[in-house]
Scaffold this active site. Structure first.
Site, PDB file in Angstrom:
ATOM      1  N   LYS A  11       0.826  -1.214   0.000  1.00 18.74           N
ATOM      2  CA  LYS A  11       0.000   0.000   0.000  1.00 18.74           C
ATOM      3  C   LYS A  11       0.863   1.268   0.000  1.00 18.74           C
ATOM      4  O   LYS A  11       2.066   1.209   0.286  1.00 18.74           O
ATOM      5  CB  LYS A  11      -0.932  -0.031   1.224  1.00 18.74           C
ATOM      6  CG  LYS A  11      -1.968  -1.169   1.180  1.00 18.74           C
ATOM      7  CD  LYS A  11      -2.949  -1.069   2.348  1.00 18.74           C
ATOM      8  CE  LYS A  11      -3.994  -2.177   2.298  1.00 18.74           C
ATOM      9  NZ  LYS A  11      -4.985  -2.070   3.410  1.00 18.74           N
ATOM     10  N   PHE A  59     -15.385   3.656   6.880  1.00 17.70           N
ATOM     11  CA  PHE A  59     -14.035   4.078   6.489  1.00 17.70           C
ATOM     12  C   PHE A  59     -13.812   4.048   4.976  1.00 17.70           C
ATOM     13  O   PHE A  59     -12.695   4.254   4.503  1.00 17.70           O
ATOM     14  CB  PHE A  59     -12.977   3.222   7.191  1.00 17.70           C
ATOM     15  CG  PHE A  59     -13.152   1.729   6.992  1.00 17.70           C
ATOM     16  CD1 PHE A  59     -12.723   1.103   5.831  1.00 17.70           C
ATOM     17  CD2 PHE A  59     -13.746   0.949   7.989  1.00 17.70           C
ATOM     18  CE1 PHE A  59     -12.885  -0.259   5.642  1.00 17.70           C
ATOM     19  CE2 PHE A  59     -13.907  -0.427   7.812  1.00 17.70           C
ATOM     20  CZ  PHE A  59     -13.472  -1.029   6.642  1.00 17.70           C
ATOM     21  N   ARG A  87      -2.189 -14.285   4.332  1.00 17.09           N
ATOM     22  CA  ARG A  87      -2.908 -13.572   5.397  1.00 17.09           C
ATOM     23  C   ARG A  87      -2.153 -13.720   6.725  1.00 17.09           C
ATOM     24  O   ARG A  87      -2.099 -12.786   7.524  1.00 17.09           O
ATOM     25  CB  ARG A  87      -4.334 -14.129   5.553  1.00 17.09           C
ATOM     26  CG  ARG A  87      -5.206 -13.986   4.316  1.00 17.09           C
ATOM     27  CD  ARG A  87      -5.711 -12.597   4.084  1.00 17.09           C
ATOM     28  NE  ARG A  87      -6.515 -12.087   5.170  1.00 17.09           N
ATOM     29  CZ  ARG A  87      -7.178 -10.931   5.128  1.00 17.09           C
ATOM     30  NH1 ARG A  87      -7.115 -10.154   4.046  1.00 17.09           N
ATOM     31  NH2 ARG A  87      -7.893 -10.521   6.135  1.00 17.09           N
ATOM     32  N   THR A  93      -5.307  -6.997  10.766  1.00 16.26           N
ATOM     33  CA  THR A  93      -5.621  -5.705  10.141  1.00 16.26           C
ATOM     34  C   THR A  93      -5.106  -4.545  10.990  1.00 16.26           C
ATOM     35  O   THR A  93      -4.516  -3.598  10.468  1.00 16.26           O
ATOM     36  CB  THR A  93      -7.152  -5.575   9.969  1.00 16.26           C
ATOM     37  OG1 THR A  93      -7.640  -6.743   9.294  1.00 16.26           O
ATOM     38  CG2 THR A  93      -7.509  -4.342   9.172  1.00 16.26           C
ATOM     39  N   ARG A 104       2.673  -6.577   8.931  1.00 15.59           N
ATOM     40  CA  ARG A 104       1.992  -5.415   9.526  1.00 15.59           C
ATOM     41  C   ARG A 104       2.595  -5.032  10.867  1.00 15.59           C
ATOM     42  O   ARG A 104       2.658  -3.840  11.214  1.00 15.59           O
ATOM     43  CB  ARG A 104       0.490  -5.687   9.639  1.00 15.59           C
ATOM     44  CG  ARG A 104      -0.210  -5.515   8.279  1.00 15.59           C
ATOM     45  CD  ARG A 104      -1.639  -5.952   8.328  1.00 15.59           C
ATOM     46  NE  ARG A 104      -2.390  -5.532   7.138  1.00 15.59           N
ATOM     47  CZ  ARG A 104      -3.527  -6.089   6.762  1.00 15.59           C
ATOM     48  NH1 ARG A 104      -4.060  -7.066   7.473  1.00 15.59           N
ATOM     49  NH2 ARG A 104      -4.159  -5.661   5.680  1.00 15.59           N
ATOM     50  N   ASN A 114      -2.063   0.326   6.855  1.00 18.52           N
ATOM     51  CA  ASN A 114      -1.550  -0.942   7.372  1.00 18.52           C
ATOM     52  C   ASN A 114      -0.711  -1.741   6.369  1.00 18.52           C
ATOM     53  O   ASN A 114      -0.635  -2.953   6.440  1.00 18.52           O
ATOM     54  CB  ASN A 114      -2.689  -1.774   7.967  1.00 18.52           C
ATOM     55  CG  ASN A 114      -3.743  -2.132   6.943  1.00 18.52           C
ATOM     56  OD1 ASN A 114      -3.617  -1.778   5.777  1.00 18.52           O
ATOM     57  ND2 ASN A 114      -4.762  -2.846   7.378  1.00 18.52           N
ATOM     58  N   HIS A 117      -2.206  -5.299   1.514  1.00 19.00           N
ATOM     59  CA  HIS A 117      -3.488  -5.954   1.272  1.00 19.00           C
ATOM     60  C   HIS A 117      -3.230  -7.378   0.793  1.00 19.00           C
ATOM     61  O   HIS A 117      -2.277  -7.613   0.054  1.00 19.00           O
ATOM     62  CB  HIS A 117      -4.275  -5.213   0.180  1.00 19.00           C
ATOM     63  CG  HIS A 117      -5.386  -6.034  -0.400  1.00 19.00           C
ATOM     64  ND1 HIS A 117      -6.616  -6.121   0.191  1.00 19.00           N
ATOM     65  CD2 HIS A 117      -5.423  -6.854  -1.477  1.00 19.00           C
ATOM     66  CE1 HIS A 117      -7.371  -6.956  -0.525  1.00 19.00           C
ATOM     67  NE2 HIS A 117      -6.662  -7.417  -1.537  1.00 19.00           N
TER      68      HIS A 117
HETATM   69  P1  ATP Z   1      -7.119  -5.831   3.206  1.00 20.00           P
HETATM   70  O1  ATP Z   1      -8.498  -6.099   2.615  1.00 20.00           O
HETATM   71  O2  ATP Z   1      -6.571  -4.464   2.802  1.00 20.00           O
HETATM   72  O3  ATP Z   1      -6.190  -6.958   2.932  1.00 20.00           O
HETATM   73  P2  ATP Z   1      -8.046  -6.737   5.754  1.00 20.00           P
HETATM   74  O4  ATP Z   1      -8.711  -7.824   4.971  1.00 20.00           O
HETATM   75  O5  ATP Z   1      -7.126  -7.118   6.856  1.00 20.00           O
HETATM   76  O6  ATP Z   1      -7.243  -5.768   4.791  1.00 20.00           O
HETATM   77  P3  ATP Z   1     -10.584  -5.357   5.764  1.00 20.00           P
HETATM   78  O7  ATP Z   1     -11.569  -5.525   6.856  1.00 20.00           O
HETATM   79  O8  ATP Z   1     -10.827  -6.048   4.449  1.00 20.00           O
HETATM   80  O9  ATP Z   1      -9.153  -5.750   6.347  1.00 20.00           O
HETATM   81  O10 ATP Z   1     -10.424  -3.801   5.516  1.00 20.00           O
HETATM   82  C1  ATP Z   1      -9.834  -3.302   4.321  1.00 20.00           C
HETATM   83  C2  ATP Z   1      -8.922  -2.155   4.669  1.00 20.00           C
HETATM   84  O11 ATP Z   1      -9.707  -1.066   5.139  1.00 20.00           O
HETATM   85  C3  ATP Z   1      -7.932  -2.420   5.803  1.00 20.00           C
HETATM   86  O12 ATP Z   1      -6.779  -3.118   5.396  1.00 20.00           O
HETATM   87  C4  ATP Z   1      -7.609  -1.020   6.256  1.00 20.00           C
HETATM   88  O13 ATP Z   1      -6.704  -0.361   5.367  1.00 20.00           O
HETATM   89  C5  ATP Z   1      -8.983  -0.355   6.150  1.00 20.00           C
HETATM   90  N1  ATP Z   1      -9.735  -0.461   7.405  1.00 20.00           N
HETATM   91  C6  ATP Z   1     -10.291  -1.569   7.945  1.00 20.00           C
HETATM   92  N2  ATP Z   1     -10.901  -1.317   9.100  1.00 20.00           N
HETATM   93  C7  ATP Z   1     -10.744   0.007   9.316  1.00 20.00           C
HETATM   94  C8  ATP Z   1     -11.148   0.913  10.330  1.00 20.00           C
HETATM   95  N3  ATP Z   1     -11.859   0.498  11.379  1.00 20.00           N
HETATM   96  N4  ATP Z   1     -10.790   2.223  10.198  1.00 20.00           N
HETATM   97  C9  ATP Z   1     -10.087   2.650   9.132  1.00 20.00           C
HETATM   98  N5  ATP Z   1      -9.673   1.852   8.123  1.00 20.00           N
HETATM   99  C10 ATP Z   1      -9.994   0.557   8.212  1.00 20.00           C
HETATM  100 MG    MG Z   2      -9.892  -7.473   3.241  1.00 20.41          MG
END
Ligand code: ATP
Ligand code: MG
Length: 140
Positions: A11, A59, A87, A93, A104, A114, A117
């Site tokens: 990212k 978000f 993962r 996350t 991370r 973070n 992805h």
């Molecule tokens: P990714 O999809 O990016 O691999 P993830 O699967 O761990 O991450 P998701 O729940 O899919 O997490 O959320 C997608 C992205 O949105 C997160 O990686 C983060 O950048 C952002 N995000 C998630 N939760 C929050 C939150 N509570 N506040 C702000 N940003 C968030």
């Molecule tokens: Mg995700």
């Protein structure tokens, strides 16, 4: 278990921190074969399409601003059990909950910025790989 493909994004926050080389090395040290790699910037609209599953989340606007804020590096990766293993290597996350030794834990700033992805299932991996790569761009 047969070979599986997954999709990952380094990212904008991690690219700005010059973490790209370290993260790619961690992919290779953990047995992932790189099938394709490129650096690019995506528009706000492209970020909205890519993260469409999160469109109703509070978000979403901030996330898509972030993902279109600077260069990203996208990769197609292959190994046995690639989706779950990536993962695991990424960590939680929220980096506050990420295990030692995860990407991370090392590079994420907070739950939003973070660093990385990774696809979360076979269907999303297929969609995300095809969103960023044409078939001819993948190594044989
Ligand atoms: P990714 O999809 O990016 O691999 P993830 O699967 O761990 O991450 P998701 O729940 O899919 O997490 O959320 C997608 C992205 O949105 C997160 O990686 C983060 O950048 C952002 N995000 C998630 N939760 C929050 C939150 N509570 N506040 C702000 N940003 C968030
Ligand atoms: Mg995700």
């Amino acid at each position: 278990m047969t070979l599986q493909r997954t999709f990952t994004i380094i990212k904008p926050d991690a690219v700005k921190k010059n973490a790209t080389g370290d993260i790619i090395k961690q992919f290779q040290d953990n047995g992932f074969r790189i099938l394709a790699i490129k650096m690019l910037e995506i528009s706000k609209h492209q970020a909205e399409q890519f993260y469409a599953v999160h469109a109703s989340r509070p978000f979403f606007n901030s996330l898509t601003d972030f993902m279109s804020s600077g260069p990203i590096v996208v990769l197609a990766l292959e190994k046995e059990n690639a989706i779950a293993d990536l993962r695991k290597l990424m960590g939680a996350t929220n980096p506050a909950n990420a295990e030692e030794g995860t990407i991370r834990k090392k590079w994420a700033t907070n739950i939003e910025f973070n660093a990385i992805h990774g696809s979360d299932g076979e269907d999303t991996a297929r969609f995300e790989l095809s969103y960023f790569f044409a078939g001819y761009e993948l190594a044989k």
